[in-house]
Design a protein around this motif. Structure first.
Motif, PDB file in Angstrom:
ATOM      1  N   ASP A 306       0.915  -1.187   0.057  1.00  0.00           N
ATOM      2  CA  ASP A 306       0.054   0.036   0.032  1.00  0.00           C
ATOM      3  C   ASP A 306       0.987   1.271   0.006  1.00  0.00           C
ATOM      4  O   ASP A 306       0.440   2.369  -0.449  1.00  0.00           O
ATOM      5  N   ALA A 307       1.827   1.094   0.725  1.00  0.00           N
ATOM      6  CA  ALA A 307       2.957   2.270   0.954  1.00  0.00           C
ATOM      7  C   ALA A 307       3.580   2.675  -0.591  1.00  0.00           C
ATOM      8  O   ALA A 307       3.549   3.957  -1.157  1.00  0.00           O
ATOM      9  N   ARG A 308       3.751   1.508  -1.342  1.00  0.00           N
ATOM     10  CA  ARG A 308       4.342   1.659  -2.884  1.00  0.00           C
ATOM     11  C   ARG A 308       3.300   2.220  -3.656  1.00  0.00           C
ATOM     12  O   ARG A 308       3.574   3.000  -4.466  1.00  0.00           O
ATOM     13  N   LYS A 309       2.166   1.902  -3.474  1.00  0.00           N
ATOM     14  CA  LYS A 309       0.784   2.472  -4.444  1.00  0.00           C
ATOM     15  C   LYS A 309       0.898   4.047  -4.099  1.00  0.00           C
ATOM     16  O   LYS A 309       0.635   4.820  -4.768  1.00  0.00           O
ATOM     17  N   SER A 310       0.915   4.090  -2.652  1.00  0.00           N
ATOM     18  CA  SER A 310       0.846   5.474  -2.520  1.00  0.00           C
ATOM     19  C   SER A 310       2.073   6.451  -3.103  1.00  0.00           C
ATOM     20  O   SER A 310       1.568   7.661  -3.189  1.00  0.00           O
ATOM     21  N   LEU A 311       3.205   5.807  -2.879  1.00  0.00           N
ATOM     22  CA  LEU A 311       4.402   6.581  -3.619  1.00  0.00           C
ATOM     23  C   LEU A 311       4.073   6.984  -5.068  1.00  0.00           C
ATOM     24  O   LEU A 311       4.593   7.770  -5.801  1.00  0.00           O
ATOM     25  N   GLU A 312       3.576   5.980  -5.597  1.00  0.00           N
ATOM     26  CA  GLU A 312       3.328   5.907  -7.164  1.00  0.00           C
ATOM     27  C   GLU A 312       2.451   6.965  -7.317  1.00  0.00           C
ATOM     28  O   GLU A 312       2.293   7.525  -8.635  1.00  0.00           O
ATOM     29  N   ARG A 313       1.067   7.161  -6.450  1.00  0.00           N
ATOM     30  CA  ARG A 313       0.426   8.420  -6.813  1.00  0.00           C
ATOM     31  C   ARG A 313       1.052   9.590  -6.271  1.00  0.00           C
ATOM     32  O   ARG A 313       0.316  10.657  -6.603  1.00  0.00           O
ATOM     33  N   GLY A 314       2.286   9.687  -5.878  1.00  0.00           N
ATOM     34  CA  GLY A 314       2.917  10.846  -5.489  1.00  0.00           C
ATOM     35  C   GLY A 314       2.526  11.300  -4.184  1.00  0.00           C
ATOM     36  O   GLY A 314       2.605  12.438  -3.607  1.00  0.00           O
ATOM     37  N   GLU A 315       2.141  10.492  -3.296  1.00  0.00           N
ATOM     38  CA  GLU A 315       1.619  10.736  -1.927  1.00  0.00           C
ATOM     39  C   GLU A 315       2.739  10.244  -0.835  1.00  0.00           C
ATOM     40  O   GLU A 315       3.685   9.708  -1.199  1.00  0.00           O
ATOM     41  N   SER A 316       2.385  10.327   0.436  1.00  0.00           N
ATOM     42  CA  SER A 316       3.431  10.067   1.567  1.00  0.00           C
ATOM     43  C   SER A 316       3.297   8.696   1.654  1.00  0.00           C
ATOM     44  O   SER A 316       2.473   7.992   1.637  1.00  0.00           O
ATOM     45  N   ILE A 317       4.724   8.076   2.088  1.00  0.00           N
ATOM     46  CA  ILE A 317       4.870   6.852   2.270  1.00  0.00           C
ATOM     47  C   ILE A 317       4.175   6.343   3.820  1.00  0.00           C
ATOM     48  O   ILE A 317       3.964   5.208   3.956  1.00  0.00           O
ATOM     49  N   ALA A 318       4.244   7.310   4.718  1.00  0.00           N
ATOM     50  CA  ALA A 318       3.659   7.139   5.997  1.00  0.00           C
ATOM     51  C   ALA A 318       2.088   6.914   5.929  1.00  0.00           C
ATOM     52  O   ALA A 318       1.778   6.357   7.003  1.00  0.00           O
ATOM     53  N   SER A 319       1.339   7.519   4.927  1.00  0.00           N
ATOM     54  CA  SER A 319      -0.124   7.453   5.206  1.00  0.00           C
ATOM     55  C   SER A 319      -0.716   6.021   5.278  1.00  0.00           C
ATOM     56  O   SER A 319      -1.337   5.848   6.269  1.00  0.00           O
ATOM     57  N   PRO A 320      -0.174   5.055   4.497  1.00  0.00           N
ATOM     58  CA  PRO A 320      -0.937   3.670   4.983  1.00  0.00           C
ATOM     59  C   PRO A 320      -0.510   3.244   6.135  1.00  0.00           C
ATOM     60  O   PRO A 320      -1.119   2.454   6.811  1.00  0.00           O
ATOM     61  N   MET A 321       0.894   3.526   6.703  1.00  0.00           N
ATOM     62  CA  MET A 321       1.248   3.100   7.960  1.00  0.00           C
ATOM     63  C   MET A 321       0.482   3.618   9.202  1.00  0.00           C
ATOM     64  O   MET A 321       0.265   3.131  10.098  1.00  0.00           O
ATOM     65  N   GLU A 322       0.180   4.889   8.855  1.00  0.00           N
ATOM     66  CA  GLU A 322      -0.710   5.618  10.026  1.00  0.00           C
ATOM     67  C   GLU A 322      -1.913   5.035  10.240  1.00  0.00           C
ATOM     68  O   GLU A 322      -2.619   5.099  11.384  1.00  0.00           O
ATOM     69  N   GLU A 323      -2.536   4.419   9.080  1.00  0.00           N
ATOM     70  CA  GLU A 323      -3.848   3.816   9.223  1.00  0.00           C
ATOM     71  C   GLU A 323      -4.044   2.463   9.538  1.00  0.00           C
ATOM     72  O   GLU A 323      -4.940   1.886   9.702  1.00  0.00           O
ATOM     73  N   HIS A 324      -2.893   1.858   9.722  1.00  0.00           N
ATOM     74  CA  HIS A 324      -2.670   0.427  10.252  1.00  0.00           C
ATOM     75  C   HIS A 324      -2.078   0.255  11.457  1.00  0.00           C
ATOM     76  O   HIS A 324      -1.511   0.873  12.138  1.00  0.00           O
ATOM     77  N   TRP A 325      -2.700  -0.780  12.215  1.00  0.00           N
ATOM     78  CA  TRP A 325      -2.558  -0.920  13.755  1.00  0.00           C
ATOM     79  C   TRP A 325      -1.344  -1.506  13.906  1.00  0.00           C
ATOM     80  O   TRP A 325      -0.557  -1.771  14.971  1.00  0.00           O
ATOM     81  N   PHE A 326      -0.550  -2.250  12.797  1.00  0.00           N
ATOM     82  CA  PHE A 326       0.747  -2.796  13.178  1.00  0.00           C
ATOM     83  C   PHE A 326       1.691  -1.970  13.451  1.00  0.00           C
ATOM     84  O   PHE A 326       2.938  -2.338  14.228  1.00  0.00           O
ATOM     85  N   PHE A 327       1.721  -0.535  12.960  1.00  0.00           N
ATOM     86  CA  PHE A 327       2.820   0.295  13.490  1.00  0.00           C
ATOM     87  C   PHE A 327       2.549   1.088  14.607  1.00  0.00           C
ATOM     88  O   PHE A 327       1.387   1.873  14.690  1.00  0.00           O
ATOM     89  N   PRO A 328       3.177   1.187  15.706  1.00  0.00           N
ATOM     90  CA  PRO A 328       3.362   1.978  16.757  1.00  0.00           C
ATOM     91  C   PRO A 328       3.239   3.610  16.313  1.00  0.00           C
ATOM     92  O   PRO A 328       4.050   3.670  15.217  1.00  0.00           O
TER      93      PRO A 328
END
Length: 401
Positions: A306-328
């Motif tokens: 999801d982070a790679r897809k976000s980068l391909e759209r020109g968006e932040s790499i952190a956006s998918p991480m912020e929305e997922h429970w896996f990352f503190p």
């Protein structure tokens, strides 16, 4: 070692045919030349009869780290790439690594770049290695890249060993405990059952339960092995299938005791890999794809996709991480800061350092905590079985007395 069949002529003019063992065709030609044989024809014998079995051979992490450090040292000393690989091949004790290096050396002599030659041997050189080497070739700092790779694999090996150590100890103790209980129930307890029956005494509920359990275990002990075999087979099948591996990894991360350790280890691996790739100037999309493949956890791999897809759209790499429970929050905040300040490689390196230290502490705590708990549980189970046998025996002795 590969086998070659040759046909040639000796110094005396006699025709010579035969077979010779050599790591490469060039080596075979040189060996025959030293024997004074002019070669007319030289063929590699590709039959299974002549192949050296390397199916179960692999490169251990320690061997790879040693190889990388020696390789880096040779290049820093001014020895050419080809000669460095030749020297390392000659001194290698691992047959698979030795054969691979000789093949890579031969390809480089033919004009192929080291990264391209290494890419053909994925059993020895993973995608992370070849991509970082490719960046080192472009930047002219191959020795530094190899040193970074050595540091990376060393840290990965250390973290992996810590996790394995933390999980293997309670697993071994648990298996031994189950084995002891099965032995007591299926071998020891039934020997007392006949004695209690012959006396015709009323048995306490605890003794009756243990005797029933012993009788069941004696008749159906094979169920234990069948269930374990099915579980092991199910886990193996789940690992081969990406869809089921996701659910397996999800279940492991959600385990009450071991889950947090596995989660921290996965974050450390992801951060260290990403940081190493960014430091060697591997393109961000390519680096993200590599991290997705090597991270080893399908739940985390999905977020990286999801982070790679976000980068391909020109968006932040952190956006998918912020929305997922896996990352503190600590991880996502540091990634955001790294993106804004252009120091993502440094931030990811700090995340990796932090979580590698966390894994070290967590595994030590686990071992310290689980040891007494497992001993108490085993003692309690064995104590219940012994008590179930001892109580009616005392009553029988009182009756006899």
């Amino acid at each position: 070692m590969p086998m070659y069949q040759y046909r040639g002529r000796s110094r005396e003019g006699n025709e010579k045919t035969g077979k010779i063992k050599a790591n490469t065709e060039r080596e075979a030609r040189e060996a025959l030349k030293r024997k004074g044989i002019a070669i007319f024809e030289l063929n590699h014998l590709d039959s299974l009869l002549y192949k050296e079995i390397t199916l179960f051979q692999r490169i251990k992490s320690k061997e790879l780290v040693v190889f990388l450090r020696q390789f880096s040292t040779l290049l820093k000393a001014g020895i050419s790439l080809v000669n460095s690989i030749q020297l390392l091949a000659e001194q290698s004790t691992n047959k698979l690594l030795k054969q691979t290096l000789l093949e890579v050396e031969e390809e480089i002599r033919e004009g192929v770049s080291f990264s391209e030659a290494a890419e053909k041997h994925r059993k020895v050189f993973p995608p992370l290695f070849t991509n970082m080497v490719k960046a080192g070739e472009a930047g002219g700092n191959m020795d530094e890249v190899l040193e970074r790779l050595a540091d990376y694999y060393e840290k990965q090996h250390r973290t992996k060993q810590k996790v394995i150590s933390a999980i293997s100890y309670p697993t071994v103790v648990g298996i031994v405990s189950i084995g002891v209980v099965i032995f007591l129930l299926s071998v020891v307890v039934p020997t007392f059952a006949g004695m209690f029956t012959s006396f015709g005494a009323d048995l306490p509920p605890l003794t009756a339960f243990v005797l029933s359990a012993g009788n069941f275990m004696q008749r159906f002990f094979w169920l234990f092995f069948l269930i374990n075999g099915l579980v092991a087979g199910g886990i193996w099948y789940a690992k081969q299938n990406k869809k089921y591996k996701y659910y397996l990894d999800y279940a492991l991360i959600k385990l009450p005791i071991f889950g947090p350790v596995l989660q921290k280890a996965a974050i450390a691996r992801m951060s260290r890999t990403w940081s190493s790739l960014f430091e060697t100037s591997v393109p961000v999309l390519q680096a993200t794809s590599i991290v997705e493949k090597v991270v080893g956890n399908e739940v985390l791999a999905k977020v990286i996709r999801d982070a790679r897809k976000s980068l391909e759209r020109g968006e932040s790499i952190a956006s998918p991480m912020e929305e997922h429970w896996f990352f503190p929050p600590l991880v996502t905040q540091m990634v955001v800061v790294g993106e804004k300040t252009g120091s993502l490689d440094q931030m990811l390196g700090k995340i990796a350092d932090f979580y590698e230290a966390e894994v070290d502490e967590a595994t030590e705590r686990l071992k310290t905590m689980l040891e007494p708990i497992l001993i108490v549980v085993l003692a309690a189970v064995v104590g219940v079985i012994v008590a179930a046998i001892a109580i009616p025996m005392f009553e029988i002795f009182d009756t006899i007395g």
